[in-house]
Enzyme design. Structure first.
Site, PDB file in Angstrom:
ATOM      1  N   GLY A   1      26.085  17.335  11.028  1.00 51.56           N
ATOM      2  CA  GLY A   1      27.238  16.566  10.544  1.00 51.56           C
ATOM      3  C   GLY A   1      27.704  17.177   9.234  1.00 51.56           C
ATOM      4  O   GLY A   1      28.120  16.471   8.314  1.00 51.56           O
TER       5      GLY A   1
ATOM      6  N   PRO B   1      18.699   3.405   5.232  1.00 50.17           N
ATOM      7  CA  PRO B   1      20.011   2.738   5.213  1.00 50.17           C
ATOM      8  C   PRO B   1      20.735   2.975   3.900  1.00 50.17           C
ATOM      9  O   PRO B   1      21.939   2.832   3.819  1.00 50.17           O
ATOM     10  CB  PRO B   1      19.658   1.251   5.355  1.00 50.17           C
ATOM     11  CG  PRO B   1      18.211   1.187   5.709  1.00 50.17           C
ATOM     12  CD  PRO B   1      17.588   2.460   5.240  1.00 50.17           C
TER      13      PRO B   1
ATOM     14  N   HIS C   1      33.114  -4.813  -6.450  1.00 45.27           N
ATOM     15  CA  HIS C   1      33.621  -3.620  -5.780  1.00 45.27           C
ATOM     16  C   HIS C   1      35.131  -3.481  -5.942  1.00 45.27           C
ATOM     17  O   HIS C   1      35.816  -4.417  -6.329  1.00 45.27           O
ATOM     18  CB  HIS C   1      33.285  -3.679  -4.280  1.00 45.27           C
ATOM     19  CG  HIS C   1      31.851  -3.414  -3.961  1.00 45.27           C
ATOM     20  ND1 HIS C   1      30.886  -4.404  -4.051  1.00 45.27           N
ATOM     21  CD2 HIS C   1      31.195  -2.283  -3.585  1.00 45.27           C
ATOM     22  CE1 HIS C   1      29.708  -3.880  -3.723  1.00 45.27           C
ATOM     23  NE2 HIS C   1      29.864  -2.609  -3.440  1.00 45.27           N
TER      24      HIS C   1
ATOM     25  N   LYS D   1      37.760  -2.942  -0.262  1.00 37.31           N
ATOM     26  CA  LYS D   1      36.586  -3.245   0.566  1.00 37.31           C
ATOM     27  C   LYS D   1      36.927  -4.423   1.486  1.00 37.31           C
ATOM     28  O   LYS D   1      37.495  -5.414   1.031  1.00 37.31           O
ATOM     29  CB  LYS D   1      35.411  -3.603  -0.341  1.00 37.31           C
ATOM     30  CG  LYS D   1      34.077  -3.793   0.373  1.00 37.31           C
ATOM     31  CD  LYS D   1      32.960  -3.965  -0.661  1.00 37.31           C
ATOM     32  CE  LYS D   1      31.627  -4.240   0.028  1.00 37.31           C
ATOM     33  NZ  LYS D   1      31.223  -3.128   0.916  1.00 37.31           N
TER      34      LYS D   1
END
Lengths: 248, 248, 248, 248
Positions: free
Chosen positions: C8, C104, C133, C137
């Site tokens: 990737g 994660p 944030h 988001k």
């Protein structure tokens, strides 16, 4: 639509300004000049306001030319002392209606922090400043921290505030920070930070904290555009963006 | 119910301890002694654990007597050096089953802050400490800040961390704080504050901040009671409340 | 020198990983593959560790192939459930010596914040989480905030902590935030922010605050490289970067 | 020396006011009255200013009497609505020279926070409020937080600010806080806290934070004394301590 030209258009701040002007709905970018370009490009393009992010060596010539041709100016270039400001005032007196803004700091947030700090200063027994920056910065404390301390010290003198309490008698050198006109200023250097400042006020049973966090240069553009929009209606010399903020 | 006695029961910390023990459902306050009282009051009352908040001049005699009579001790009195600790270890060796906790700091929050700081230290390029206290404090930086810096410095040495980056070349004296084993420590003094500390870690693109705010002495009681409950099952000498925190 | 390959490699995280591996003195980037490339490129290049930032649809095939060929893997791709983890465990049982890390969250700071929060949880009556944030988001609260709340709730259950005190009886809907397993979580959205979280613990007379500020993706690289360095000596399946942090 | 009397002198705030007046070098405490005392005690003592911390049921009678007798008043008692204020204005019109200050909040820090927030509001795309209190508080959000939100909303309307950006589409109920006139307000409840508030402003690349921490009731005294000193020279009705702060 205000017609805006940029001098020093290839520099970091100049390039950012070109983008910001182009993106603003009420402004039109009519010229983007840099070293080697003729200033006649400004009048040819019909510029009403010039934003100058050039160098101390050329900025006075740029401004003389702009004032002479009736073009307002918003100036982020550094190096202005009392003599230079007096020269500009004389030039502007001869051309009523033209306005020039000299702004040492285009961050609206930093200017608000300084203004609020000066206003709060008279109401608190204690005050200290903590500035926090990336570790590649060469000076400590920062210019903004020093300027904030000066404004606070001035407000305290005007209010006849007594000395700031501090019972420290033993300790390590430097533990209580630097002294700027009687105000303690602490400089933190930390990887991951950009440019931050915290002003702490304290009195019996309470504290007030004003903090500004600046993450990137783009944050200065709101101040530049505010300057552009306001200078067209503000003839004469204005020093400091704070005069264009409505703080009443 | 653990039977608890307090030595130095009329002092600030001792009195607070008496109240806290009395209020705890699993503890019983069986004796509250102060200067002039006979230590036999402890055995008469059947004390299992003694909490000592007395003075450096008497604490060693108190502890010798307690160990001799099989009473565990939780000690907040200051003034312990390596020699005193060695004496205690020898006395405890002779009385297996008896436990003594010497705790320089009973604030669980402060201990957690120090432990977490030591754990985080190896993962960050930068670290600085800001301690903030009321302006009547006579020393700067605070003992907790110095201790935190030492723990961080030790963790960095163990992890072979390089020097902390700092490009400062010009500035005002004291602006970069005090140097404690290579860690910069800044002491703020402000009316309205009590006792606060912030440990800032930074690396590329991120920062981690651990902050402890201590508002009054009552906050130490949770640590004192934790010590009382754990010392009955922990024979020998334990130095530092951190050994009674489950941090895995 | 550990030989590292990236799967990737053209994605944001993959590209960043290629740069970070190339810049590390003890690692060698031997292959950078993306969609359409053959996995045989990994063995051809002699890769010892593969970093996988691909997609849930292909990651299980990638890992099966890597394990089969004795290549360790560090995986940031999402979408792992218990079934997938069980499959990996079975595959790894058949190839002793090979290690796979499923992470994660590669932010060491975020992992430290969560671990410290879980450790502190049992010592405080109150705890709340504030996550902050950028306003683009789409979900609130953040996944990290939810995960932190779950870890804290678990620690409180293990410590038999009582319910968190809250006398609120009147007010506006939403004022007390969201409820995640009994822990209140507040989501702030503000232009200028990136990704930040504050965990506040409180008890009588004191508070403890753990805050993580994440400014850009580059901050994840320290965690990725830590995973690469540790997975070569950690056979079997490891879930969560926290197992590679030394927190004792 | 200004001669000051206190009504409600046995209540918490009244008693604190008596102490503060007595301790101030430029003020003289000439009467301390409570329920059952005759108001004639005020004229007998020659009071120039009355500080009223009584109850909504009696405050209007107290003020009518004071205005009638030419005594200025500083009022911390609650329960004033438009009708009551109109009544006071009419009474004061009939006695030129007398001044009354009605102050819902005597914390200078809280008033500064609200004023600064209203001033900053027009310059930022985003704004949210976090208020933090002890867990025994019954309402959420706090009155100060609501009032701050109203002032910010008003400033944004005047500046024609657009809606605050928020892309949240999925999440848990309450995660984004309460909505006060379009401003998000979050209430944290934590043992160890007293009364705190943080107003966060954000725009591209920067944030500005104004925080007030109130630790105990004593902190209101500076505001009460400021009111006493200023009301003698401010005839008519003044609502809100902010009118006595010099914020230009």
């Amino acid at each position: 639509m205000i017609k805006v030209a940029v001098l020093g258009a290839k520099g970091k701040m100049g390039a950012q300004t070109c983008q910001a002007v182009a993106a603003a709905g009420d402004l039109e970018l009519v010229a983007a000049l840099d070293q080697g370009d003729e200033l006649t490009g400004l009048t040819d393009a019909g510029a009403e306001v010039v934003v100058d992010f050039t160098r101390p060596e050329v900025v006075m010539d740029n401004l003389a030319w702009c004032i002479e041709h009736g073009i307002h100016a918003v100036v982020g270039t550094t190096g202005f002392d009392e003599e230079r400001l007096a020269t500009l005032r004389a030039q502007l007196d001869a051309k009523p209606g033209v306005g020039v803004l000299i702004a040492p700091n285009f961050s609206i947030g930093a200017v608000l922090m300084m203004q609020f700090s000066a206003q709060a200063a008279r109401y608190y027994e204690s005050v200290e400043i903590i500035e926090l920056h990336h570790p590649d910065k060469v000076d400590a404390p920062s210019g903004t921290a020093r300027r904030t301390a000066e404004l606070i010290a001035e407000a305290r003198r005007e209010a006849d505030s007594g000395p700031i309490p501090d019972a420290t008698t033993t300790g390590l050198e430097g533990a209580r920070g630097a002294d700027v006109e009687g105000i303690r200023v602490h400089g933190i250097r930390l990887r991951g930070l950009v440019a931050h400042q915290e002003v702490l006020f304290g009195d019996i049973g309470e504290t007030l904290t004003i903090r500004h966090d600046s993450m990137h240069r783009e944050s200065f553009m709101a101040g530049v555009l505010l300057g552009v929009r306001r200078i067209v209606g503000t003839p004469g010399l204005t020093v400091g963006l704070e005069h264009f903020l409505d703080l009443s």
